[in-house]
Motif scaffolding. Sequence first.
Motif, short mmCIF file in Angstrom:
data_model
loop_
_atom_site.label_atom_id
_atom_site.label_comp_id
_atom_site.label_asym_id
_atom_site.label_seq_id
_atom_site.Cartn_x
_atom_site.Cartn_y
_atom_site.Cartn_z
N LYS A 131 -77.41 103.90 -109.84
CA LYS A 131 -77.27 105.27 -110.35
C LYS A 131 -76.18 106.01 -109.58
CE LYS A 131 -81.11 107.27 -111.14
NZ LYS A 131 -82.40 107.96 -111.01
N LEU A 132 -76.15 105.86 -108.25
CA LEU A 132 -75.11 106.50 -107.45
C LEU A 132 -73.73 105.94 -107.80
CD1 LEU A 132 -76.79 106.58 -103.92
CD2 LEU A 132 -76.50 108.49 -105.50
N PHE A 133 -73.66 104.63 -107.98
CA PHE A 133 -72.40 103.98 -108.32
C PHE A 133 -71.87 104.47 -109.66
CE2 PHE A 133 -69.80 100.46 -109.93
CZ PHE A 133 -68.95 100.27 -108.86
N GLU A 134 -72.75 104.57 -110.64
CA GLU A 134 -72.35 105.04 -111.96
C GLU A 134 -71.95 106.52 -111.93
OE1 GLU A 134 -75.67 103.98 -114.40
OE2 GLU A 134 -75.08 101.87 -114.48
N ALA A 135 -72.48 107.26 -110.96
CA ALA A 135 -72.11 108.67 -110.83
C ALA A 135 -70.77 108.85 -110.12
CB ALA A 135 -73.20 109.42 -110.06
N GLY A 136 -70.21 107.74 -109.60
CA GLY A 136 -68.87 107.83 -109.02
C GLY A 136 -68.75 107.46 -107.56
N GLU A 137 -69.85 107.19 -106.89
CA GLU A 137 -69.78 106.80 -105.47
C GLU A 137 -69.47 105.31 -105.38
OE1 GLU A 137 -69.01 106.87 -102.10
OE2 GLU A 137 -70.06 108.77 -102.44
N THR A 138 -68.32 104.98 -104.79
CA THR A 138 -67.90 103.57 -104.74
C THR A 138 -67.79 103.04 -103.31
OG1 THR A 138 -65.58 104.24 -104.82
CG2 THR A 138 -66.66 103.71 -106.93
N ASP A 139 -67.94 103.88 -102.32
CA ASP A 139 -67.84 103.46 -100.93
C ASP A 139 -69.11 102.70 -100.52
OD1 ASP A 139 -67.54 103.15 -98.21
OD2 ASP A 139 -67.18 105.27 -97.79
N ASP A 140 -68.96 101.43 -100.17
CA ASP A 140 -70.10 100.60 -99.80
C ASP A 140 -70.88 101.16 -98.62
OD1 ASP A 140 -69.92 98.72 -101.80
OD2 ASP A 140 -68.73 97.32 -100.61
N ASN A 141 -70.17 101.72 -97.65
CA ASN A 141 -70.86 102.27 -96.48
C ASN A 141 -71.74 103.46 -96.85
OD1 ASN A 141 -69.74 100.39 -94.68
ND2 ASN A 141 -67.90 101.65 -94.46
N ARG A 142 -71.23 104.34 -97.67
CA ARG A 142 -72.02 105.50 -98.11
C ARG A 142 -73.19 105.06 -98.97
NH1 ARG A 142 -69.84 110.88 -97.87
NH2 ARG A 142 -71.22 111.28 -99.61
N LEU A 143 -72.97 104.09 -99.85
CA LEU A 143 -74.06 103.58 -100.68
C LEU A 143 -75.15 102.97 -99.82
CD1 LEU A 143 -72.02 101.95 -103.58
CD2 LEU A 143 -73.47 103.98 -103.73
N THR A 144 -74.76 102.27 -98.77
CA THR A 144 -75.73 101.66 -97.86
C THR A 144 -76.57 102.72 -97.17
OG1 THR A 144 -74.27 99.77 -97.48
CG2 THR A 144 -76.00 100.15 -95.86
N VAL A 145 -75.92 103.72 -96.63
CA VAL A 145 -76.65 104.80 -95.94
C VAL A 145 -77.57 105.53 -96.90
CG1 VAL A 145 -76.37 107.00 -94.73
CG2 VAL A 145 -74.93 105.07 -94.13
N CYS A 146 -77.06 105.85 -98.08
CA CYS A 146 -77.89 106.54 -99.08
C CYS A 146 -79.10 105.69 -99.47
CB CYS A 146 -77.07 106.89 -100.32
SG CYS A 146 -75.85 108.18 -100.04
N GLY A 147 -78.90 104.40 -99.62
CA GLY A 147 -80.01 103.51 -99.96
C GLY A 147 -81.06 103.46 -98.87
N LEU A 148 -80.63 103.41 -97.62
CA LEU A 148 -81.58 103.40 -96.50
C LEU A 148 -82.35 104.71 -96.41
CD1 LEU A 148 -79.49 101.55 -93.81
CD2 LEU A 148 -81.63 100.78 -94.83
N VAL A 149 -81.65 105.81 -96.57
CA VAL A 149 -82.32 107.12 -96.54
C VAL A 149 -83.33 107.21 -97.67
CG1 VAL A 149 -81.97 109.60 -96.85
CG2 VAL A 149 -80.44 108.30 -95.37
N TYR A 150 -82.96 106.75 -98.83
CA TYR A 150 -83.87 106.75 -99.99
C TYR A 150 -85.14 105.97 -99.69
CZ TYR A 150 -85.58 105.50 -104.64
OH TYR A 150 -86.37 105.28 -105.75
N LEU A 151 -85.01 104.77 -99.16
CA LEU A 151 -86.19 103.97 -98.86
C LEU A 151 -87.04 104.57 -97.75
CD1 LEU A 151 -84.83 100.32 -99.09
CD2 LEU A 151 -86.26 101.55 -100.73
N ARG A 152 -86.41 105.15 -96.75
CA ARG A 152 -87.16 105.77 -95.66
C ARG A 152 -87.91 107.00 -96.16
NH1 ARG A 152 -87.90 103.00 -91.06
NH2 ARG A 152 -87.57 104.80 -89.77
N GLU A 153 -87.34 107.71 -97.11
CA GLU A 153 -88.05 108.85 -97.69
C GLU A 153 -89.22 108.37 -98.55
OE1 GLU A 153 -85.14 111.20 -99.72
OE2 GLU A 153 -84.41 112.09 -97.85
N LEU A 154 -89.04 107.28 -99.26
CA LEU A 154 -90.12 106.75 -100.08
C LEU A 154 -91.32 106.31 -99.24
CD1 LEU A 154 -88.47 104.52 -102.84
CD2 LEU A 154 -89.58 106.73 -103.11
N ASP A 155 -91.04 105.66 -98.10
CA ASP A 155 -92.15 105.17 -97.28
C ASP A 155 -92.68 106.21 -96.30
OD1 ASP A 155 -90.48 105.14 -95.03
OD2 ASP A 155 -90.33 102.97 -94.94
N GLY A 156 -92.08 107.40 -96.27
CA GLY A 156 -92.57 108.47 -95.41
C GLY A 156 -92.06 108.42 -93.99
N SER A 157 -91.13 107.54 -93.69
CA SER A 157 -90.62 107.41 -92.33
C SER A 157 -89.83 108.62 -91.87
CB SER A 157 -89.72 106.18 -92.22
OG SER A 157 -90.44 105.03 -92.51
#
Length: 71
Positions: A34-60
């Motif tokens: 979804k982020l990629f399709e919205a225009g974010e193409t930087d692998d490093n930013r996608l990685t950080v966003c993905g980790l933050v997303y998962l940490r928010e999901l698990d309550g960390s």
Amino acid sequence: MQRAIDRVIQTYGLLTSQEAAEQAKVKVENYIRKLFEAGETDDNRLTVCGLVYLRELDGSNDPVKAGYTGL
């Protein structure tokens, strides 16, 4: 995009467990796509966003769940 997904799963597995990482794989793939399709193409930013997303999901990232009382 796939490299970012792989890095998120690998890093999240180190933070939690490989089982938890494999269970979260579909969710993080959809989120990063979804982020990629919205225009974010930087692998490093996608990685950080993905980790933050998962940490928010698990309550960390929740300070109350982590034991912070504010006192």
